[in-house]
Scaffold this active site. Structure first.
Site, PDB file in Angstrom:
ATOM      1  N   LYS A 205       0.845  -1.204   0.000  1.00 40.35           N
ATOM      2  CA  LYS A 205       0.000   0.000   0.000  1.00 40.35           C
ATOM      3  C   LYS A 205       0.883   1.259   0.000  1.00 40.35           C
ATOM      4  CE  LYS A 205      -3.614  -2.717   0.115  1.00 40.35           C
ATOM      5  NZ  LYS A 205      -4.306  -3.331   1.227  1.00 40.35           N
TER       6      LYS A 205
HETATM    7  C1  LIG Z   1      -5.165  -4.367   1.799  1.00 43.56           C
HETATM    8  C2  LIG Z   1      -6.654  -4.354   1.904  1.00 43.56           C
HETATM    9  C3  LIG Z   1      -7.362  -4.570   3.101  1.00 43.56           C
HETATM   10  C4  LIG Z   1      -6.777  -4.990   4.413  1.00 43.56           C
HETATM   11  O1  LIG Z   1      -5.519  -4.943   4.543  1.00 43.56           O
HETATM   12  P1  LIG Z   1      -4.535  -5.680   5.559  1.00 43.56           P
HETATM   13  O2  LIG Z   1      -3.767  -4.508   6.104  1.00 43.56           O
HETATM   14  O3  LIG Z   1      -3.724  -6.553   4.681  1.00 43.56           O
HETATM   15  O4  LIG Z   1      -5.307  -6.381   6.584  1.00 43.56           O
HETATM   16  C5  LIG Z   1      -8.725  -4.426   3.082  1.00 43.56           C
HETATM   17  N1  LIG Z   1      -9.391  -4.105   1.977  1.00 43.56           N
HETATM   18  C6  LIG Z   1      -8.755  -3.899   0.809  1.00 43.56           C
HETATM   19  C7  LIG Z   1      -9.555  -3.523  -0.383  1.00 43.56           C
HETATM   20  C8  LIG Z   1      -7.372  -4.030   0.733  1.00 43.56           C
HETATM   21  O5  LIG Z   1      -6.769  -3.858  -0.448  1.00 43.56           O
END
Ligand SMILES: *Cc1c(COP(=O)(O)O)cnc(C)c1O
Length: 407
Positions: A205
């Site tokens: 991210k």
């Molecule tokens: C990455 C992601 C999450 C949750 O992320 P984590 O930090 O890996 O638990 C939730 N929703 C979406 C759409 C994501 O891309």
């Protein structure tokens, strides 16, 4: 072309610099590895960045979504409408609290939840009953809408907010893809159109803390409930208690979990945050190069978005025009991988996962736009440290395959 020397290009990766390492090492030498001063510092900095009053740091984006559902009091008998074109955590957070996800298909252009589709679902599945919407089949009450800003492209928040106002629904933004995005002039995370938003700081991210997530809101009570939820439902943490007379005393007022983010992780996030602007700029440059260098390829569809919004470019998801090609997505994917490109597929629609099929009887055909997108989607590499040469190499490989399989 330097094809032979090309190293594997992942679809996303973190950007760690010496200052990040130094910040983490400082914490390792300090008194607090967790529940120390870095947590609040990171929360303040994050809240300031997105323009929210409160930020609560949690151990993952999934934990943030779970805390959101809990803090809003959604549970058995409650339902929320969300998109099937997302990571499963978006819908799973409801199930974890006993609430039920109901899917609405996405828009063909940007793959975000379609507000018109949300209205159609409401009209088809729910009947108004003394100010609430009750599901004709399940008897559940519709309480919320959970949009995802897919790939970093803001969902149509004005229209979703209008639906929410009309039917007294809460909006929870899954903003995992959208740190730094803007809906018109509103920063995603400022909660201009929602009760709260959840972010992820997983390494793919926008900023990385290893694992991590943030719930942001302008509602003090929701922030307080999320803070309790991440700490076993306990009212104060060890550091807050330290100076008190009966320093051992605490109360568990609610059921919660250990969803805390460590000071080690928060220090990393704090060190990364000032570079967010640079990360976003580089992501946008790379996306722009893809548009310029692939815009003339008739056999692929590039992502659509409204230029009055600021796209955060978490992902670059192109789609193959399968009818114009003598190759399927899976073979295209394999060949890109063989050329050293870490393409990915975002997403397998949530309703097609075996768990959802088994539990809710969902099946292929239920959400045709999401399913068609899934069948054709290829996520191209996009991350701040990606070089121009690497972008050119990816572009050349896409063009080569398209040429090979056209006509
Ligand atoms: C990455 C992601 C999450 C949750 O992320 P984590 O930090 O890996 O638990 C939730 N929703 C979406 C759409 C994501 O891309």
């Amino acid at each position: 072309m330097k094809q032979a020397m090309q190293k594997y290009i992942p679809y996303g990766r973190q950007c760690i610099e010496e200052e990040d390492i130094a910040a983490v090492v400082d914490v390792l030498r300090s008194d607090w590895l967790t529940t120390g001063p870095k947590v609040a510092e990171f929360e303040w900095a994050f809240a300031g960045t997105v323009g929210a009053q409160y930020a609560v740091a949690l151990s993952s984006g999934t934990a943030a979504l779970h805390a959101a559902v809990h803090a809003l009091g959604l549970g058995p008998g409650d339902e929320a409408i969300t998109t099937p074109y997302t990571f499963a955590a978006t819908a799973n957070c409801l199930l974890l609290e006993g609430a039920r996800p109901v899917f609405a298909d996405v828009c063909e252009s940007d793959l975000n939840i379609d507000p018109a589709g949300v209205r159609r679902i409401i009209d088809a599945k729910y009947r108004g009953e003394s100010g609430t919407l009750r599901n004709r089949e399940t008897g559940g009450v519709l309480r919320a809408i959970i949009p995802v800003h897919f790939a970093g492209c803001p969902a149509e928040m004005d229209e979703l907010a209008a639906i929410a106002r009309e039917h007294n629904l809460i909006i929870i933004e899954d903003a995992s893809h959208a740190l730094g995005a803007k809906y018109e002039n509103n920063s995603i995370g400022s909660c201009s159109h929602s009760r709260l938003a959840c972010f992820s700081t997983h390494p793919v991210k926008h900023i990385a803390t290893g694992e991590g997530g943030l719930l942001v809101t302008n509602d003090e009570e929701i922030a307080a409930r999320a803070r309790r939820f991440r700490n076993h439902g306990i009212t104060t943490d060890a550091r807050e208690r330290a100076g008190r007379q009966r320093a051992w005393y605490y109360e568990m007022t609610d059921l919660g979990l250990n969803y805390r983010l460590t000071d080690i992780q928060c220090a990393l996030g704090l060190a990364q945050l000032p570079r967010l602007g640079r990360f976003l700029k580089r992501r946008a440059e790379i996306a722009d190069k893809y548009y310029r260098q692939l815009g003339d390829v008739a056999a692929i569809i590039l992502p659509g978005y409204r230029r009055e919004n600021a796209h955060a470019w978490h992902l670059f998801v192109m789609r193959l025009r399968l009818e114009a090609l003598s190759v399927g997505r899976d073979e295209f994917f394999s060949q890109m991988r063989e050329m050293g490109i870490g393409v990915n597929v975002h997403y397998i629609p949530v309703h097609l996962h075996p768990y959802y099929r088994r539990r809710f009887g969902t099946k292929p055909g239920d959400f045709p736009v999401a399913e068609a997108a899934f069948a054709a989607a290829i996520t191209l590499p996009l991350f701040p440290l990606m070089t121009d040469d690497e972008v050119d190499y990816v572009v050349n490989c896409v063009r080569k395959l398209v040429t090979r399989y056209s006509g």
